[in-house]
Design an enzyme around this catalytic site. Structure first.
Site, short mmCIF file in Angstrom:
data_model
loop_
_atom_site.label_atom_id
_atom_site.label_comp_id
_atom_site.label_asym_id
_atom_site.label_seq_id
_atom_site.Cartn_x
_atom_site.Cartn_y
_atom_site.Cartn_z
N ARG A 181 4.85 -71.06 1.41
CA ARG A 181 5.52 -71.85 2.41
C ARG A 181 4.97 -71.75 3.72
NH1 ARG A 181 8.74 -75.21 1.63
NH2 ARG A 181 10.14 -74.55 3.11
N ARG A 207 2.35 -73.01 5.76
CA ARG A 207 1.49 -74.23 5.46
C ARG A 207 0.43 -74.24 6.36
NH1 ARG A 207 6.62 -76.00 4.40
NH2 ARG A 207 6.81 -77.07 6.18
N TYR A 222 -6.62 -68.91 -7.92
CA TYR A 222 -7.27 -68.93 -9.13
C TYR A 222 -6.37 -70.03 -10.13
CZ TYR A 222 -8.31 -66.66 -13.62
OH TYR A 222 -8.82 -66.02 -14.73
N SER A 223 -7.27 -70.67 -10.94
CA SER A 223 -6.67 -71.87 -11.71
C SER A 223 -6.83 -71.61 -13.29
CB SER A 223 -7.58 -73.21 -11.51
OG SER A 223 -7.05 -74.08 -12.64
N ARG A 272 -5.84 -73.75 -15.32
CA ARG A 272 -6.35 -75.03 -15.95
C ARG A 272 -7.87 -74.54 -16.59
NH1 ARG A 272 -6.13 -80.55 -13.34
NH2 ARG A 272 -6.35 -81.19 -15.51
N ARG A 276 -0.40 -72.38 -20.51
CA ARG A 276 0.23 -71.40 -19.31
C ARG A 276 1.55 -71.80 -18.94
NH1 ARG A 276 -2.22 -74.53 -13.87
NH2 ARG A 276 -1.64 -76.46 -14.59
N HIS A 306 -2.88 -67.03 15.58
CA HIS A 306 -1.38 -67.33 16.02
C HIS A 306 -0.69 -67.55 14.77
CE1 HIS A 306 1.95 -69.66 17.53
NE2 HIS A 306 1.22 -70.89 16.65
N HIS A 333 3.01 -65.46 13.06
CA HIS A 333 3.83 -66.22 12.61
C HIS A 333 4.31 -66.06 11.11
CE1 HIS A 333 7.23 -69.08 12.01
NE2 HIS A 333 6.49 -69.46 10.95
N ARG A 391 7.27 -62.17 7.53
CA ARG A 391 7.22 -61.38 6.29
C ARG A 391 7.30 -59.89 6.21
NH1 ARG A 391 9.47 -65.09 2.95
NH2 ARG A 391 8.39 -67.08 2.98
#
Length: 317
Positions: free
Chosen positions: A115, A117, A124-125, A127, A207, A225, A229, A234
């Site tokens: 969240r 961004r 890690y994929s 796929r 998966r 910076h 935030h 968090r």
């Protein structure tokens, strides 16, 4: 591995590129150098590790003085200037410092993390690779009912019997999901075929049934910076426990990286409180003996806002 295990270096994969040490002319933070490639345990299987960084406390001052020029003549003390920047939300000088972290975390924590961004990341994929058979199991002390007055928080802790039942169900479901995952892949955790007589489905499809407790990994890079935030939200006591202890560990690292900035961040942002226009008007009159918290409604504050203000001031209506 638990959050109380000793922190230790973890070697990279055998085929990872090796860099020779060389002289550098960039700013070096001695505290941060001690964290490079040290894997700090978080939760039962997770970790954070600093892979790279740029800048230190002095780098922030350098950027600030370039911007303000002679305007900082009366703030020659480095600590005073850093605290001034933090106190007055002059954020751009802090953007000159950057951190890159290697993070291993449950998928549901990852979904909260992304969240934020204003960062660059690569995850890690599943796929391309088979997911390791690792999933998060909360400690019994963290199992609680839904809060009655907070739609996104926890209330009272479960009884020992209820906790044991919840943990049993969570573990059984996760093991069942991973067994299904490997059956669909027709491959074990190491990629070895289970049944030579049939084909497995594509990894990107297998998966789908994995639980949100499954561990994933990412490289996450952000400037100081935006890191602050992230930590402001968090590392807050109201944040979900599972992401909060990641944030608290990062905050410990930040204190070694930019100690003066971290002190100011705690003093003026993380452990500080902002007052709304209505809060300020009420507090001024309370200090003058003209009002009490019970008069909050007359100042345009809702009951919840009055309760929150009281909590911040350590008083009740």
């Amino acid at each position: 591995m638990s959050a109380t295990d000793a922190e230790k270096p973890v070697p990279e994969a055998a085929d990872a590129p090796v860099r020779e040490l060389s002289q550098t002319f960039r700013p070096v933070s001695a505290g941060m150098e001690a964290h490079l490639n040290v894997y700090h345990p978080v939760l039962d299987h997770g970790f954070i590790a600093v892979k790279d960084y740029m800048g230190d406390d002095l780098s922030i001052l350098q950027m600030a003085r370039m911007s303000y020029g002679k305007g900082t003549k009366g703030l020659n003390d480095d600590r005073a200037l850093l605290r001034y920047l933090m106190r007055h939300f002059h954020t751009s000088p802090f953007e000159g410092c950057v951190i890159k972290l290697h993070v291993k975390l449950p998928i549901f924590v990852m979904r909260q993390w992304v969240r934020h961004r204003t960062a660059s990341l690569n995850e890690y994929s599943a796929r391309y690779s088979i997911m390791p058979d690792e999933f998060y199991m909360p400690d019994a002390s963290q199992l609680a009912v839904q809060s009655k007055d907070n739609k996104q928080g926890r209330g009272d802790t479960l009884t020992p019997d209820d906790s044991a039942q919840v943990l049993r169900i969570l573990k059984e479901e996760a093991l069942r999901n991973f067994a299904t995952y490997h059956h669909l892949l027709n491959a074990d955790e190491d990629g070895q075929t289970i049944d030579e007589g049939r084909d497995g489905i594509a990894r990107e499809l297998a998966r789908i049934g994995l639980p949100l407790s499954t561990y994933t990994q990412m490289y996450w890079q952000t400037n100081l910076h935006n890191l602050m935030h992230f930590l402001r939200l968090r590392a807050d006591p109201h944040a979900q426990f599972e992401i909060r202890i990641f944030a608290e560990k990062i905050l410990d690292v930040m204190a070694d990286w930019v100690p003066v900035t971290t002190e100011a961040f705690r003093d003026y942002q993380l452990e500080a409180s902002r007052l709304s226009r209505m809060d300020l008007a009420l507090v001024k009159d309370m200090l003058a003996g003209k009002a009490t918290l019970a008069d909050a409604g007359a100042y345009g504050l809702s009951k919840r806002e009055a309760r929150e203000l009281g909590d911040r001031l350590g008083i009740s209506a």
